[in-house]
Design a protein around this motif. Structure first.
Motif, short mmCIF file in Angstrom:
data_model
loop_
_atom_site.label_atom_id
_atom_site.label_comp_id
_atom_site.label_asym_id
_atom_site.label_seq_id
_atom_site.Cartn_x
_atom_site.Cartn_y
_atom_site.Cartn_z
N LEU A 7 0.75 -0.80 0.38
CA LEU A 7 -0.37 -0.07 0.10
C LEU A 7 0.92 1.06 -0.27
O LEU A 7 0.28 2.38 -1.25
N LEU A 8 1.76 1.42 0.55
CA LEU A 8 2.92 2.05 0.85
C LEU A 8 3.34 2.78 -0.55
O LEU A 8 3.61 4.19 -1.27
N ALA A 9 3.99 1.72 -0.95
CA ALA A 9 4.80 2.00 -2.28
C ALA A 9 3.85 2.09 -3.28
O ALA A 9 4.28 2.97 -4.34
N ARG A 10 2.76 1.68 -3.45
CA ARG A 10 1.32 2.24 -4.52
C ARG A 10 1.35 3.90 -4.33
O ARG A 10 1.27 4.31 -5.75
N ARG A 11 0.66 4.13 -3.05
CA ARG A 11 0.86 5.38 -2.71
C ARG A 11 1.78 6.26 -3.11
O ARG A 11 1.51 7.31 -3.16
N LEU A 12 3.12 6.11 -2.38
CA LEU A 12 4.37 7.17 -2.88
C LEU A 12 4.22 6.80 -4.98
O LEU A 12 4.71 8.19 -4.87
N VAL A 21 5.19 10.72 -9.10
CA VAL A 21 5.05 11.06 -10.29
C VAL A 21 3.84 12.66 -9.81
O VAL A 21 3.92 13.47 -10.34
N GLY A 22 2.92 12.94 -8.69
CA GLY A 22 2.39 14.06 -9.22
C GLY A 22 3.24 15.14 -8.70
O GLY A 22 2.79 16.19 -9.25
N ALA A 23 4.11 15.17 -7.74
CA ALA A 23 5.14 15.87 -7.62
C ALA A 23 6.13 16.43 -8.29
O ALA A 23 6.28 17.47 -8.76
N PHE A 24 5.91 15.45 -8.96
CA PHE A 24 6.79 15.44 -10.01
C PHE A 24 6.20 16.11 -11.63
O PHE A 24 6.77 16.75 -12.01
N VAL A 25 5.02 15.70 -11.86
CA VAL A 25 4.44 17.02 -12.45
C VAL A 25 3.97 18.20 -12.14
O VAL A 25 4.27 18.94 -12.86
N VAL A 26 3.64 18.45 -10.97
CA VAL A 26 3.52 19.71 -10.40
C VAL A 26 4.68 20.84 -11.05
O VAL A 26 4.77 21.75 -10.76
#
Length: 75
Positions: free
Chosen positions: A14-19, A24-29
């Motif tokens: 679960l942690l790996a999937r959420r990270l 990816v979201g932080a990289f795009v932002v």
């Protein structure tokens, strides 16, 4: 009886999937903010400096400041 009807939550990975999603979201932002800063701040600033120094005469500017009394050691 009611507790046996609930499905167990998926905890493994679960942690790996959420990270992965958040990285990816932080990289795009961050990429979006960097592009915005380049085109909204850096490029107009470079153009403004280039326009200013295109017709800038340092000796004329120096003489105007000297006549205005900005420098104390030069008469």
């Amino acid at each position: 009886m009611a507790s046996s009807a609930l499905a167990k939550p998926q905890m493994r990975g679960l942690l790996a999937r959420r990270l992965r999603i958040h990285i990816v979201g932080a990289f795009v932002v961050s990429l979006g903010v960097a592009v915005f800063c380049k085109f909204a701040v850096a490029e107009p600033r470079k153009k403004t400096y280039a326009d200013f120094y295109r017709n800038f005469d340092s000796m004329k500017d120096f003489e105007e400041m000297r006549k205005a009394g900005v420098f104390q050691s030069i008469k």
